[in-house]
Design a protein around this motif. Sequence first.
Motif, PDB file in Angstrom:
ATOM      1  N   ARG A 202      -4.383  -4.767  -5.032  1.00 13.13           N
ATOM      2  CA  ARG A 202      -3.331  -4.317  -6.064  1.00 13.13           C
ATOM      3  C   ARG A 202      -1.981  -5.018  -5.419  1.00 13.13           C
ATOM      4  NH1 ARG A 202      -3.864  -0.765 -10.478  1.00 13.13           N
ATOM      5  NH2 ARG A 202      -5.829   0.120 -10.452  1.00 13.13           N
ATOM      6  N   LEU A 203      -2.023  -5.125  -3.928  1.00  9.11           N
ATOM      7  CA  LEU A 203      -1.130  -5.639  -3.232  1.00  9.11           C
ATOM      8  C   LEU A 203      -1.426  -7.217  -2.652  1.00  9.11           C
ATOM      9  CD1 LEU A 203       0.350  -2.661  -1.359  1.00  9.11           C
ATOM     10  CD2 LEU A 203       1.742  -3.990  -2.929  1.00  9.11           C
ATOM     11  N   TYR A 214       0.205  -3.646 -10.923  1.00  5.69           N
ATOM     12  CA  TYR A 214       0.703  -2.458 -11.759  1.00  5.69           C
ATOM     13  C   TYR A 214       0.673  -1.074 -10.744  1.00  5.69           C
ATOM     14  CZ  TYR A 214       0.097  -5.176 -15.819  1.00  5.69           C
ATOM     15  OH  TYR A 214       0.340  -6.068 -17.004  1.00  5.69           O
ATOM     16  N   GLY A 215       1.576  -0.117 -11.080  1.00  4.55           N
ATOM     17  CA  GLY A 215       1.531   1.174 -10.202  1.00  4.55           C
ATOM     18  C   GLY A 215       1.670   2.154 -11.154  1.00  4.55           C
ATOM     19  N   GLY A 232       6.396   0.141  -3.988  1.00  9.24           N
ATOM     20  CA  GLY A 232       7.890  -0.734  -4.001  1.00  9.24           C
ATOM     21  C   GLY A 232       8.117  -0.704  -2.597  1.00  9.24           C
ATOM     22  N   ARG A 233       7.688   0.362  -1.896  1.00 12.37           N
ATOM     23  CA  ARG A 233       7.856   0.395  -0.041  1.00 12.37           C
ATOM     24  C   ARG A 233       7.080  -0.694   0.455  1.00 12.37           C
ATOM     25  NH1 ARG A 233       7.925   6.686   1.883  1.00 12.37           N
ATOM     26  NH2 ARG A 233       9.267   7.510   0.150  1.00 12.37           N
ATOM     27  N   ALA A 234       5.918  -1.101   0.034  1.00 16.06           N
ATOM     28  CA  ALA A 234       5.209  -2.174   0.554  1.00 16.06           C
ATOM     29  C   ALA A 234       5.788  -3.421   0.361  1.00 16.06           C
ATOM     30  CB  ALA A 234       3.717  -2.002   0.002  1.00 16.06           C
ATOM     31  N   LEU A 235       6.126  -3.724  -0.997  1.00 18.06           N
ATOM     32  CA  LEU A 235       6.741  -4.812  -1.295  1.00 18.06           C
ATOM     33  C   LEU A 235       8.132  -5.014  -0.759  1.00 18.06           C
ATOM     34  CD1 LEU A 235       6.044  -5.057  -5.225  1.00 18.06           C
ATOM     35  CD2 LEU A 235       5.076  -6.325  -3.220  1.00 18.06           C
ATOM     36  N   LEU A 248      -3.815  -1.802   4.284  1.00 19.42           N
ATOM     37  CA  LEU A 248      -4.446  -0.600   4.389  1.00 19.42           C
ATOM     38  C   LEU A 248      -3.921   0.660   5.010  1.00 19.42           C
ATOM     39  CD1 LEU A 248      -6.916   1.003   3.165  1.00 19.42           C
ATOM     40  CD2 LEU A 248      -8.143   0.205   5.146  1.00 19.42           C
ATOM     41  N   ALA A 249      -3.369  -0.016   6.361  1.00 15.55           N
ATOM     42  CA  ALA A 249      -2.958   0.966   7.197  1.00 15.55           C
ATOM     43  C   ALA A 249      -1.526   1.522   6.551  1.00 15.55           C
ATOM     44  CB  ALA A 249      -2.599   0.554   8.523  1.00 15.55           C
TER      45      ALA A 249
END
Length: 254
Positions: A202-203, A214-215, A232-235, A248-249
């Motif tokens: 998804r990312l 999508y989230g 959002g934090r990942a992006l 994944l981590a």
Amino acid sequence: MISDSPKYLVGLVGPEVLEAAEKDLFHAVRLDLDACGAIEIRYDFFKESDWVNLSERVRNIVPDKLQIGTVRLKRDGGRFPDARSIERIALWEKVLGAKQVPEWLDLERDCLSDFKALNNMARPKGTSILVSEHNFVRIPSEMELEAFADDVKRMGAQGLKIAAMSNSDCDCDRLYKFAKKFAKKFQMFAAFGMGETGKVSRLWSLKEGANLTYGSIGRSEAPGQIDVSVMGRALDQFDSLNSQMEILAFLNQF
């Protein structure tokens, strides 16, 4: 990897989310909506009498967000009765006749017979069509994926989405290869896996060329869906996440 194009994190809006956001300016769902680049209005979650005004109601809360209008059939994981699929065109006509309309409408691949009629109604309103396919059993073969892209291009649709069940850690590799080959041919493109082993995709699919993912806001509506606040934090730090293991981590922290 292709990662320099704008990315859209799409959050799903149903009655509970919309009503909570309308009633309370400081409700947590407002933060979730703000984290999104686009909003999917799930019309099939609402009473049909509410459909005409939904785009305007969402626009009043998040005026700067791209809207994707969806009426998902039950066979594709939604709530709209399969037997009533033919009725959606008349309902969409009412939606598109409203003061505010979504920038995109989502149409399932197995309903491409409706594309011409829907596109003829949508185009004068400045609304584009995203053709989607959902496979809750497996990820299609490379040949099947390419046939899907060819079908969508032949019809003239400007967006493509494939969400398919991942059954192993490397199952999504076909989706990444598909994204690399076809993403640039569409204005909007999503290709990710569902299920536990599909979460990373998804990312990571955004690194491989897709620009749409999508989230969930509140309750997850699809297997393996991740909360938009985490997405959002990942992006926000996407440039520093350089492998699927790193993504994944990051996700495992939450």
